[in-house]
Write a protein that holds these residues in place. Structure first.
Motif, short mmCIF file in Angstrom:
data_model
loop_
_atom_site.label_atom_id
_atom_site.label_comp_id
_atom_site.label_asym_id
_atom_site.label_seq_id
_atom_site.Cartn_x
_atom_site.Cartn_y
_atom_site.Cartn_z
N GLN A 279 13.02 1.82 37.51
CA GLN A 279 13.82 0.75 36.91
C GLN A 279 13.60 0.66 35.40
N ILE A 280 12.36 0.88 34.96
CA ILE A 280 12.07 0.82 33.53
C ILE A 280 12.81 1.93 32.79
N ARG A 281 12.81 3.13 33.37
CA ARG A 281 13.50 4.26 32.72
C ARG A 281 14.99 3.98 32.62
N LYS A 282 15.54 3.35 33.63
CA LYS A 282 16.97 3.02 33.61
C LYS A 282 17.27 2.02 32.47
N ILE A 283 16.43 1.01 32.32
CA ILE A 283 16.63 0.04 31.24
C ILE A 283 16.45 0.70 29.88
N ASN A 284 15.47 1.60 29.78
CA ASN A 284 15.26 2.32 28.52
C ASN A 284 16.50 3.11 28.12
N ASP A 285 17.12 3.76 29.09
CA ASP A 285 18.34 4.52 28.82
C ASP A 285 19.46 3.60 28.35
N ASP A 286 19.59 2.43 29.01
CA ASP A 286 20.63 1.47 28.61
C ASP A 286 20.39 0.95 27.20
N LEU A 287 19.12 0.71 26.86
CA LEU A 287 18.80 0.23 25.51
C LEU A 287 19.15 1.25 24.45
N LYS A 288 18.87 2.53 24.71
CA LYS A 288 19.19 3.57 23.74
C LYS A 288 20.69 3.67 23.51
N ILE A 289 21.46 3.58 24.58
CA ILE A 289 22.93 3.61 24.45
C ILE A 289 23.41 2.40 23.65
N PHE A 290 22.82 1.23 23.94
CA PHE A 290 23.21 0.01 23.24
C PHE A 290 22.94 0.14 21.73
N HIS A 291 21.78 0.71 21.38
CA HIS A 291 21.44 0.89 19.97
C HIS A 291 22.45 1.77 19.27
N GLN A 292 22.83 2.86 19.91
CA GLN A 292 23.77 3.79 19.29
C GLN A 292 25.13 3.15 19.08
N ASN A 293 25.54 2.30 20.03
CA ASN A 293 26.86 1.70 19.95
C ASN A 293 26.95 0.54 18.97
N ASN A 294 25.79 -0.03 18.58
CA ASN A 294 25.83 -1.26 17.78
C ASN A 294 25.18 -1.13 16.41
N LYS A 295 24.82 0.10 16.01
CA LYS A 295 24.16 0.26 14.72
C LYS A 295 25.05 -0.20 13.57
N GLN A 296 26.35 0.10 13.67
CA GLN A 296 27.28 -0.23 12.60
C GLN A 296 28.10 -1.48 12.90
#
Length: 927
Positions: A104-121
């Motif tokens: 479950q932690i790895r799944k949340i980590n993956d979601d967080l990385k995607i979120f960071h990429q989509n919201n940097k700008q």
């Protein structure tokens, strides 16, 4: 703008992960990776919070969902780890648990990385938000009186006093924000007005009223304890109990009903008042003209303030009472006041924005914004949400969330300041700062800021001038509830015809972490056997009601419903423990009531516990604390309504306790080892038999030397009055408590000849001497000492002669004398103290004349001074004459009775002869 709630959620999550990283064995890499991703997310949100952006609502919700997922995952794993640590889970299951959580932690980590990429700008630079530093407290002399209500108060009081002998109702009606409740409060608190009514009762009704609860609140004002059969009875039984209580009291009664929405309330309260031609009164406030006319064809209509009053109120609230408006702001101030439509609430909210701002540009900006709002919104929006939202948006982000949180309390609820501050901290709304201030001091600054911005109403002040209780205006309460619901801050649970909606409403609000419910609804709510793993806080607030009895099964449902709960405040119900309660390891704040004789050992497992409040109904003289409190390194405040017997620390080494408040403890618990462990205590209340403690038995009072930060001290002696033994004030007392700012003594029975020694306490600001704290008939303090004393309170003293001057208490501000019925006079020389602003005499009738003399001397100097005298401000000679007349009348009556008793046989014989003569005469006339 990126929501402040998201920011503090992220900070709480980071704190949670950081604090317990050592507990998470087997998942160190996964949680460290998660911690890094959350820190990156925090940086992103911090950047967003610095700039205006109207298109980030979806991002805010997405961030909240991610935070809650991580929080739930971490909390559940910590419970499992704790149970495993205690041996509650077999070791063979532990590896499976770790494996599942790792996925479950790895799944949340993956979601967080995607979120960071989509919201940097996602965020662009815009207008920077100015966040002022908040480090200011309410000043002691601040006057919160609303301008323009004197005439209205006189008119309504005249109707209340001079009406007919039968029951009369005086409705006060007007739109929200006009000051109906403020006017009612002013009349309710008017000292002179209290002479006209033997009993004055205040009851907040509100939209979500229950008629039985309203009757219970009225009865509670007359009876301290209500019998079980009456409490469980219907409205008719409560009505009879109220009528009987009013008859027993005698005189006429005034019941103030605040914020009435339905005619049913008026009808029921009319029925409970006895029809004895005493001139009982009901005063009610309402928004609805038709309801007011139903109660009385001639209601009192509140009117908006005129232009001069509006400007005066704006100036008073923006610059401080008594200060004039600088010339350069007069024209702008008049323009701003005009746009507030004469509605006091709107004026004080805008004044709150302007308070302390001396730059003309800010005033011009507010005036311009009001001009735009004036044309954009219709009349209803102008007085409902616009002004509140405008004031809210000017708050710093952290304070915004604290303000919204105030709506978790019921409408019309007087919120104790200390409770609100403790809850803010437990909920993580107050963050440590790079400053010398504690979390409690920062929270106090926030509360003062809200009061100064007129978003929170100051209900009562403490003797030192600080906030004791506060409340929200109805419109602001509605705003807080609506905004909090949108931001998933908290949710109020309400009954519906379909009881299953209780459960469905909770499940539909997975993001809502806090639930609040009325005491009258809790049994029905628990009968649905709810399960809400996402809920972190559960509240059931009540005012002046006896705790509701629930079955053991019902209270068990609370434990089962919220397995990850952190805050539980259910003082309004009789709480019962179950074994499952011991597994609520995340608890930070506990406030409970019940027949609790001891604090069981499992309480020592609540490693996050910060505040513990126990109100017990047990007949035991003390509460036996069997839990190892010294193992609770986060515990800051312990409140009990009876003395607690604390355990001795198992070791004198290690980290000292974080305890700041011990209220209250038994004298025998104040051992050297205990106080050495509790060396950070600031507020200490000791209650019990004090003789051995004051005599330094086993160290006794000398152990206070371990408390280097002590500021508030209470010594409450429980020795009965018939034991007239005088105790010696310890010689070392002044050295031991030299840091104390507030000292309360009760029934300690020291000699008045020693009272002057208290002047040696160089930090003492508030001194309360209650119920024979000192005995004897004379107090003549020497010159010097009491150099910082601002408040002096003397209650139930045998004092007859008090000789003092302005040199004895050079900066005294408030003087209170209660039930000092032997005191001949208040020293008139106290009138020469420039700082003395208020004096109150209650049941201290002999000293009334001297109090009047002080008042006259203050008037002659044009100094602001308030003098309150209760009961009726009568000269002592008049009272003596009244007593002499009563005694003389009684003597005459007894003499006549004896005379009648001696001559009764003769009188009876004479009456018999007269009747025989009359009968004979009547018979002759007929013939």
């Amino acid at each position: 703008m990126a929501d402040a709630a998201v920011n503090f959620l992220l900070e709480n999550l980071l704190q949670l992960l950081s604090d317990h990283i050592n507990l998470i064995h087997g998942l160190d890499d996964e949680f460290n990776s998660l911690l890094e991703e959350v820190q990156r997310l925090k940086v992103l949100v911090d950047d967003a919070c610095k700039f205006q952006n109207d298109n980030d609502t979806s991002m805010v919700k997405e961030v909240q969902i991610i935070i809650h997922r991580v929080e739930d995952l971490t909390d559940k794993f910590l419970v499992q780890a704790k149970l495993h640590q205690q041996g509650s889970i077999a070791k063979r299951f532990h590896s499976t648990i770790i494996s599942d959580f790792a996925i479950q932690i790895r799944k949340i980590n993956d979601d967080l990385k995607i979120f960071h990429q989509n919201n940097k700008q996602a965020f662009t630079t815009n207008i920077t938000v100015h966040i002022p530093k908040i480090t200011q407290r309410i000043t002691q002399g601040e006057d919160d009186e609303v301008v323009g209500f004197d005439e209205e108060a006189q008119q309504v009081m005249k109707r209340l006093v001079e009406g007919p002998n039968c029951l009369d109702i005086i409705p006060v009606v007007g739109m929200p924000g006009l000051g109906k409740s403020t006017l009612a409060r002013k009349i309710y608190n008017e000292f002179e007005f209290s002479y006209e009514f033997f009993s004055i009762v205040w009851v907040y009704v509100g939209r979500e009223y229950k008629i039985k609860d309203t009757c219970v609140r009225i009865l509670k004002c007359f009876e301290k304890s209500i019998e079980e059969d009456v409490m469980n009875g219907d409205v008719d039984a409560l009505g009879k109990a109220i009528r009987d209580a009013i008859r027993d009291r005698g005189g006429r009664c005034l019941i103030v009903l605040d914020d009435v929405w339905e005619a049913e309330v008026v009808d029921v309260v009319k029925r409970v008042l006895p029809g004895n031609n005493k001139g009982h009164r009901i005063m009610m406030t309402t928004r609805h003209a038709n309801l007011a006319s139903y109660a009385n064809p001639g209601p009192y209509y509140m009117k908006p303030l005129h232009a001069e009053q509006s400007f005066e109120l704006l100036v008073n609230r923006a610059f401080g009472n008594g200060n004039s408006c600088p010339v350069e702001f007069v024209e702008l101030g008049q323009s701003i006041a005009h746009k507030c439509n004469g509605i006091p609430l709107q004026i004080v909210l805008i004044a709150g924005i302007l308070r302390g701002l001396t730059d003309r540009r800010y005033w011009e900006r507010v005036d311009k914004n009001l001009s735009q709002l004036y044309h954009l919104y219709d009349e209803e929006d102008k007085y409902r949400g616009v002004f509140v939202e405008m004031s809210y948006n000017h708050l710093p982000q952290d304070v915004q969330t604290c303000f919204l949180y105030c709506g978790v309390f019921p409408q019309g609820f007087d919120i104790p300041a200390w409770k609100l501050i403790r809850l803010w901290i437990a909920e993580g709304l107050i963050k440590p700062q790079q400053s010398p201030y504690t979390l409690e001091e920062i929270a106090e600054f926030y509360l003062n800021h809200l009061v100064q911005r007129n978003l929170v109403i100051l209900s009562q002040k403490r003797s030192d001038g600080q906030i004791k209780t506060c409340r929200l205006h109805d419109l602001l309460h509605e705003f807080c509830r609506d905004e909090a619901s949108k931001k998933w801050l908290f949710q109020h649970v309400r009954p519906t015809p379909d009881h299953h909606n209780y459960l469905r409403s909770i499940q539909d609000l997975d993001a809502c972490r806090r639930l609040s419910i009325q005491p009258s609804d809790i049994s029905e709510f628990l009968s649905t056997k709810p399960f809400a793993e996402h809920v972190r806080s559960f509240y059931c607030f009540s005012s002046k009601q006896k705790p509701i009895n629930l079955s053991t099964m019902e209270t068990k449902f609370i434990h089962n419903a919220f397995p990850l709960i952190r805050v539980v405040d259910v003082e309004s119900i009789n709480f019962k423990f179950s074994p499952y309660f011991n597994q609520l390891f995340h608890l930070r704040y506990i406030a409970i009531s019940g027949d609790i004789k001891a604090l069981p050992p499992p309480f020592g497992n609540f490693w996050n516990l910060q505040t513990l409040i126990i109100n017990t109904s047990t007949s035991e003289p003390t509460l036996d604390v069997k839990a190892d409190l010294w193992n609770l390194l986060q515990l800051r405040h312990l409140h009990t309504n009876i003395p607690a017997k604390l355990p001795s620390p198992t070791t004198t080494t290690g980290k000292p306790s974080c305890l700041q408040t011990l209220s209250m403890v038994a004298p025998e618990s104040c051992e050297e080892q205990v106080l050495a462990k509790a060396c950070n205590v600031k507020k200490l209340s000791i209650r019990g038999q004090m003789e051995a403690f004051l005599g330094a038995y086993k160290g006794g009072i000398n152990n206070l030397e371990e408390l280097k930060r002590l500021e508030h001290l209470k010594l409450l002696n429980d020795v009965p009055h018939y034991m007239n033994k005088t105790v010696q004030l310890p010689a070392t007392f002044f050295r031991l408590v030299r840091t104390v700012k507030k000292l309360t003594l009760r029934n300690t029975r020291f000699s008045w000849s020693e009272a002057e020694k208290l002047g040696q306490l160089e930090s003492l600001e508030v001194l309360k001497l209650k119920e024979n704290a000192f005995v004897g008939d004379t107090w003549k303090p020497e010159l010097g000492g009491f150099c910082k004393l601002r408040v002096l309170w003397i209650e139930r003293a045998e004092l007859e002669t008090w000789e003092a001057s302005n040199l004895n208490y050079p900066i005294l501000r408030n003087l209170v004398l209660v039930s000092c019925d032997k005191l001949n006079a208040v020293p008139v020389e106290l009138a020469d103290i420039p700082n003395l602003r208020e004096m109150k005499l209650e049941n201290t009738i002999k000293a009334v004349k001297s109090a009047k003399d002080i008042l006259e001397r203050k008037k002659s100097k044009d100094e602001k001074f308030k003098c309150s005298i209760f009961p009726r401000d009568a000269d002592h000679s008049e009272v003596e004459r009244s007593v002499e007349f009563i005694c003389l009348s009684a003597t005459i009556f007894l003499s006549l009775f004896q005379l009648l008793k001696l001559n009764f046989p003769l009188l009876l014989q004479e009456r018999t002869l007269r009747l025989s003569f009359l009968k004979a005469s009547q018979g002759s006339s007929h013939k």
